[in-house]
Scaffold this motif. Structure first.
Motif, PDB file in Angstrom:
ATOM      1  N   PHE A 215       0.807  -1.230   0.000  1.00 33.06           N
ATOM      2  CA  PHE A 215       0.000   0.000   0.000  1.00 33.06           C
ATOM      3  C   PHE A 215       0.837   1.276   0.000  1.00 33.06           C
ATOM      4  CE2 PHE A 215      -3.022  -3.089   1.788  1.00 33.06           C
ATOM      5  CZ  PHE A 215      -4.082  -2.894   0.915  1.00 33.06           C
ATOM      6  N   SER A 216       2.184   1.143   0.112  1.00 34.89           N
ATOM      7  CA  SER A 216       2.965   2.375   0.266  1.00 34.89           C
ATOM      8  C   SER A 216       2.947   3.210  -1.016  1.00 34.89           C
ATOM      9  CB  SER A 216       4.385   2.069   0.727  1.00 34.89           C
ATOM     10  OG  SER A 216       5.099   1.461  -0.307  1.00 34.89           O
ATOM     11  N   GLY A 217       2.901   2.547  -2.200  1.00 32.99           N
ATOM     12  CA  GLY A 217       2.872   3.279  -3.467  1.00 32.99           C
ATOM     13  C   GLY A 217       1.592   4.092  -3.593  1.00 32.99           C
ATOM     14  N   LEU A 218       0.530   3.534  -3.061  1.00 39.67           N
ATOM     15  CA  LEU A 218      -0.775   4.199  -3.105  1.00 39.67           C
ATOM     16  C   LEU A 218      -0.727   5.483  -2.264  1.00 39.67           C
ATOM     17  CD1 LEU A 218      -3.649   3.923  -4.091  1.00 39.67           C
ATOM     18  CD2 LEU A 218      -4.096   2.327  -2.247  1.00 39.67           C
ATOM     19  N   LYS A 219      -0.121   5.338  -1.100  1.00 38.62           N
ATOM     20  CA  LYS A 219       0.005   6.480  -0.189  1.00 38.62           C
ATOM     21  C   LYS A 219       0.843   7.594  -0.844  1.00 38.62           C
ATOM     22  CE  LYS A 219       3.316   6.043   2.648  1.00 38.62           C
ATOM     23  NZ  LYS A 219       4.110   5.266   3.590  1.00 38.62           N
ATOM     24  N   THR A 220       1.962   7.197  -1.479  1.00 40.24           N
ATOM     25  CA  THR A 220       2.826   8.180  -2.138  1.00 40.24           C
ATOM     26  C   THR A 220       2.070   8.870  -3.274  1.00 40.24           C
ATOM     27  OG1 THR A 220       4.575   6.599  -1.698  1.00 40.24           O
ATOM     28  CG2 THR A 220       5.152   8.453  -3.092  1.00 40.24           C
ATOM     29  N   ALA A 221       1.272   8.098  -3.991  1.00 38.88           N
ATOM     30  CA  ALA A 221       0.504   8.675  -5.109  1.00 38.88           C
ATOM     31  C   ALA A 221      -0.507   9.694  -4.590  1.00 38.88           C
ATOM     32  CB  ALA A 221      -0.199   7.561  -5.883  1.00 38.88           C
ATOM     33  N   VAL A 222      -1.146   9.402  -3.463  1.00 41.62           N
ATOM     34  CA  VAL A 222      -2.099  10.360  -2.881  1.00 41.62           C
ATOM     35  C   VAL A 222      -1.339  11.632  -2.503  1.00 41.62           C
ATOM     36  CG1 VAL A 222      -3.649  10.852  -0.935  1.00 41.62           C
ATOM     37  CG2 VAL A 222      -3.712   8.610  -2.028  1.00 41.62           C
ATOM     38  N   LYS A 223      -0.155  11.463  -1.938  1.00 43.22           N
ATOM     39  CA  LYS A 223       0.633  12.618  -1.509  1.00 43.22           C
ATOM     40  C   LYS A 223       0.977  13.503  -2.715  1.00 43.22           C
ATOM     41  CE  LYS A 223       4.618  14.012   1.265  1.00 43.22           C
ATOM     42  NZ  LYS A 223       4.690  15.260   0.552  1.00 43.22           N
ATOM     43  N   ARG A 224       1.339  12.837  -3.823  1.00 38.18           N
ATOM     44  CA  ARG A 224       1.717  13.594  -5.017  1.00 38.18           C
ATOM     45  C   ARG A 224       0.518  14.423  -5.513  1.00 38.18           C
ATOM     46  NH1 ARG A 224       3.765   9.467  -8.390  1.00 38.18           N
ATOM     47  NH2 ARG A 224       5.337   9.078  -6.817  1.00 38.18           N
ATOM     48  N   ILE A 225      -0.660  13.820  -5.494  1.00 38.81           N
ATOM     49  CA  ILE A 225      -1.871  14.540  -5.921  1.00 38.81           C
ATOM     50  C   ILE A 225      -2.134  15.729  -4.998  1.00 38.81           C
ATOM     51  CG2 ILE A 225      -4.396  14.394  -6.004  1.00 38.81           C
ATOM     52  CD1 ILE A 225      -4.119  11.567  -7.117  1.00 38.81           C
ATOM     53  N   VAL A 226      -2.063  15.466  -3.698  1.00 36.22           N
ATOM     54  CA  VAL A 226      -2.352  16.534  -2.721  1.00 36.22           C
ATOM     55  C   VAL A 226      -1.341  17.669  -2.859  1.00 36.22           C
ATOM     56  CG1 VAL A 226      -2.463  17.072  -0.251  1.00 36.22           C
ATOM     57  CG2 VAL A 226      -3.524  14.985  -1.116  1.00 36.22           C
ATOM     58  N   ASP A 227      -0.064  17.306  -3.071  1.00 37.30           N
ATOM     59  CA  ASP A 227       0.982  18.334  -3.225  1.00 37.30           C
ATOM     60  C   ASP A 227       0.724  19.228  -4.437  1.00 37.30           C
ATOM     61  OD1 ASP A 227       2.250  17.478  -0.987  1.00 37.30           O
ATOM     62  OD2 ASP A 227       3.822  16.331  -2.016  1.00 37.30           O
ATOM     63  N   GLY A 228       0.040  18.687  -5.442  1.00 38.61           N
ATOM     64  CA  GLY A 228      -0.221  19.460  -6.661  1.00 38.61           C
ATOM     65  C   GLY A 228      -1.476  20.314  -6.568  1.00 38.61           C
ATOM     66  N   LEU A 229      -2.179  20.247  -5.457  1.00 37.74           N
ATOM     67  CA  LEU A 229      -3.420  21.025  -5.294  1.00 37.74           C
ATOM     68  C   LEU A 229      -3.176  22.211  -4.363  1.00 37.74           C
ATOM     69  CD1 LEU A 229      -5.997  18.097  -4.818  1.00 37.74           C
ATOM     70  CD2 LEU A 229      -5.779  19.595  -6.812  1.00 37.74           C
ATOM     71  N   PRO A 230      -4.043  23.221  -4.411  1.00 39.91           N
ATOM     72  CA  PRO A 230      -3.881  24.344  -3.486  1.00 39.91           C
ATOM     73  C   PRO A 230      -3.961  23.882  -2.030  1.00 39.91           C
ATOM     74  CG  PRO A 230      -5.804  24.651  -4.923  1.00 39.91           C
ATOM     75  CD  PRO A 230      -5.209  23.342  -5.263  1.00 39.91           C
ATOM     76  N   GLU A 231      -3.401  24.679  -1.141  1.00 38.90           N
ATOM     77  CA  GLU A 231      -3.323  24.244   0.269  1.00 38.90           C
ATOM     78  C   GLU A 231      -4.695  23.939   0.859  1.00 38.90           C
ATOM     79  OE1 GLU A 231      -1.166  25.765   4.280  1.00 38.90           O
ATOM     80  OE2 GLU A 231      -0.228  26.179   2.335  1.00 38.90           O
ATOM     81  N   ASN A 232      -5.659  24.813   0.577  1.00 37.12           N
ATOM     82  CA  ASN A 232      -7.024  24.552   1.046  1.00 37.12           C
ATOM     83  C   ASN A 232      -7.766  23.756  -0.026  1.00 37.12           C
ATOM     84  OD1 ASN A 232      -7.003  25.706   3.586  1.00 37.12           O
ATOM     85  ND2 ASN A 232      -7.282  27.766   2.732  1.00 37.12           N
ATOM     86  N   ILE A 233      -7.698  22.463   0.090  1.00 40.18           N
ATOM     87  CA  ILE A 233      -8.293  21.610  -0.945  1.00 40.18           C
ATOM     88  C   ILE A 233      -9.807  21.780  -0.938  1.00 40.18           C
ATOM     89  CG2 ILE A 233      -8.619  19.209  -1.676  1.00 40.18           C
ATOM     90  CD1 ILE A 233      -5.963  18.580  -0.354  1.00 40.18           C
ATOM     91  N   GLU A 234     -10.376  21.906  -2.140  1.00 42.31           N
ATOM     92  CA  GLU A 234     -11.838  22.030  -2.236  1.00 42.31           C
ATOM     93  C   GLU A 234     -12.483  20.734  -1.761  1.00 42.31           C
ATOM     94  OE1 GLU A 234     -13.797  23.339  -5.784  1.00 42.31           O
ATOM     95  OE2 GLU A 234     -12.114  24.696  -6.211  1.00 42.31           O
ATOM     96  N   ARG A 235     -13.625  20.870  -1.135  1.00 45.45           N
ATOM     97  CA  ARG A 235     -14.315  19.695  -0.583  1.00 45.45           C
ATOM     98  C   ARG A 235     -14.635  18.676  -1.679  1.00 45.45           C
ATOM     99  NH1 ARG A 235     -16.405  19.107   4.592  1.00 45.45           N
ATOM    100  NH2 ARG A 235     -17.744  17.280   4.689  1.00 45.45           N
ATOM    101  N   ARG A 236     -15.009  19.185  -2.869  1.00 49.04           N
ATOM    102  CA  ARG A 236     -15.343  18.287  -3.968  1.00 49.04           C
ATOM    103  C   ARG A 236     -14.117  17.441  -4.358  1.00 49.04           C
ATOM    104  NH1 ARG A 236     -16.843  19.625 -10.216  1.00 49.04           N
ATOM    105  NH2 ARG A 236     -14.604  19.358 -10.413  1.00 49.04           N
ATOM    106  N   ASP A 237     -12.944  18.089  -4.401  1.00 51.69           N
ATOM    107  CA  ASP A 237     -11.723  17.356  -4.744  1.00 51.69           C
ATOM    108  C   ASP A 237     -11.383  16.331  -3.662  1.00 51.69           C
ATOM    109  OD1 ASP A 237     -11.458  18.680  -7.088  1.00 51.69           O
ATOM    110  OD2 ASP A 237      -9.949  20.116  -6.385  1.00 51.69           O
ATOM    111  N   ALA A 238     -11.525  16.734  -2.404  1.00 54.75           N
ATOM    112  CA  ALA A 238     -11.227  15.804  -1.298  1.00 54.75           C
ATOM    113  C   ALA A 238     -12.135  14.573  -1.395  1.00 54.75           C
ATOM    114  CB  ALA A 238     -11.417  16.503   0.043  1.00 54.75           C
ATOM    115  N   ALA A 239     -13.411  14.808  -1.696  1.00 56.22           N
ATOM    116  CA  ALA A 239     -14.365  13.696  -1.822  1.00 56.22           C
ATOM    117  C   ALA A 239     -13.963  12.784  -2.989  1.00 56.22           C
ATOM    118  CB  ALA A 239     -15.781  14.235  -2.023  1.00 56.22           C
TER     119      ALA A 239
END
Ligand code: KG4
Ligand code: ZN
Length: 354
Positions: A215-239
């Motif tokens: 599962f570690s690759g999955l976690k890293t992939a989520v991190k990469r996505i989050v890092d590419g989004l604005p700091e205050n992630i929109e609720r729709r994107d988080a969902a």
């Protein structure tokens, strides 16, 4: 009618329960420690101190609720590992004190065995059955042949499934524990195909030989996505991210479990009532359960999941595992040790941790 008290203190739940031989749960008290929320994870020293503060009161309450005294107990079962050692010691010392003073036999229970046997407290499931154990610290597929008898078919090469949920929740600022928060957020996603397209995530090891997880690759992939989004992630994107993440985890777990199912059916041809059982905190996840249910239908085998309250950490499962052991005459001496690590199948080949 035998009665066993169970004590569980290996992580962040202080729990005491009493069960009977005929599967009545006379008391099932669980105190989830709130103290860790601010840290986004369990702090071992805080956990041990909180267990110390609450354990005596919970033992008392369990007896009052059951209308029993210490002398009415046929055994006292306690988690002796694996887990956070400070917490485990609190439970074990409490159990040993009760045993010494009131002359009640002791049963040292492996926390994982508690999860593995819970299903037999609520259902008639004969050995051997296939168990998917998915919790915050473990992700394994095992053939359960009896108390103390396990054959591990697969395990995680890195993170546990619950850990992946917790880390994803942390990255998205959803709080702790992460599993329920991610599941709730994923339900807000109105367009799953859009979520999978906009936020594609990997499905490690799917289609590969064997029954191991990663599962570690999955976690890293989520991190990469989050890092590419604005700091205050929109609720729709988080969902959408939660939805995509949950799809990936379910796909990995389904694929690995299907491999294990085939192995189990070929290794246990004598079993006329084969069953797939899921246990551990992540088993509370509805999407995951649904996928496993479909797998059961596909292979014409029974799928069983314990009630939600018995999936997450509790002491009824420890009391019940203690009961199964007691009925087989498997009690332990007053000087039994505690185990920070304690595999269910000691013969399984160790996996390389990254
Ligand atoms: O078995 P458990 O209560 O504790 C141990 O790890 O032994 O499992 C806790 C784990 C946590 O990682 C939590 O986030 C996860 O189970 N969990 C869930 C859900 N409820 C709890 N994961 C996904 N969906 C859920 N609904
Ligand atoms: Zn657990």
């Amino acid at each position: 009618m035998k009665k066993v008290m169970g004590i569980e203190t290996s992580c962040d739940e202080t729990a005491v329960a009493i069960v009977t031989e005929d599967k009545q749960v006379l008391a099932n008290l669980v105190l989830s420690q709130e103290e860790h929320r601010a840290f986004g994870g369990v702090v071992p020293e805080i956990a041990a101190r909180a267990h110390l503060n609450h354990i005596d009161q919970l033992v008392k309450e369990a007896l009052v609720k059951s209308g029993l005294g210490f002398k009415d107990l046929d055994a006292i079962a306690v988690t002796a590992g694996p887990g956070l050692i400070g917490g485990v010691l609190v439970g074990v010392m409490t159990a040993k004190a009760i045993s010494a003073v009131h002359n009640v036999p002791l049963v040292a229970v492996n926390h994982l065995e508690g999860h593995a046997l819970t299903v037999r407290l609520t259902e008639d499931v004969p050995f051997p059955y296939l168990l998917l154990l998915v919790s915050g610290g473990h992700c394994q597929l095992l053939i359960v042949e009896g108390a103390g008898k396990y054959q591990r078919l697969g395990t995680t090469l890195d993170d546990a499934a619950g850990e992946a949920f917790d880390k994803t929740a942390k990255l998205l600022g959803l709080g702790y524990p992460g599993g329920p928060a991610v599941e709730k957020m994923a339900k807000e996603c109105v367009d799953p195909p859009r979520a999978l397209k906009n936020f594609p995530l990997p499905t490690p090891l799917v289609g590969r030989e064997g029954c191991d997880f990663s599962f570690s690759g999955l976690k890293t992939a989520v991190k990469r996505i989050v890092d590419g989004l604005p700091e205050n992630i929109e609720r729709r994107d988080a969902a959408d991210i939660c939805c995509s993440f949950q799809h990936s985890v379910a796909k990995v777990i389904n694929d690995r479990t299907e491999q294990a199912l085939k192995k189990y059916l070929s290794l246990c041809p004598q079993q006329k009532n084969p069953a797939l059982v899921v246990a551990g905190g992540v088993a509370a996840n509805q999407m995951l359960r649904q996928g496993l249910e479909e797998l059961g239908v596909k292979y014409h085998i029974r799928f069983v999941a314990p009630p939600l309250t018995l999936c997450t950490d509790n002491a009824a499962m420890i009391a019940w595992a203690g009961m199964e052991r007691l009925l087989l005459g498997m009690t332990d001496p007053l000087d039994f040790p505690v185990y920070p690590r304690w595999p269910l199948d000691p013969d399984a080949v160790a996996v390389k941790k990254h």
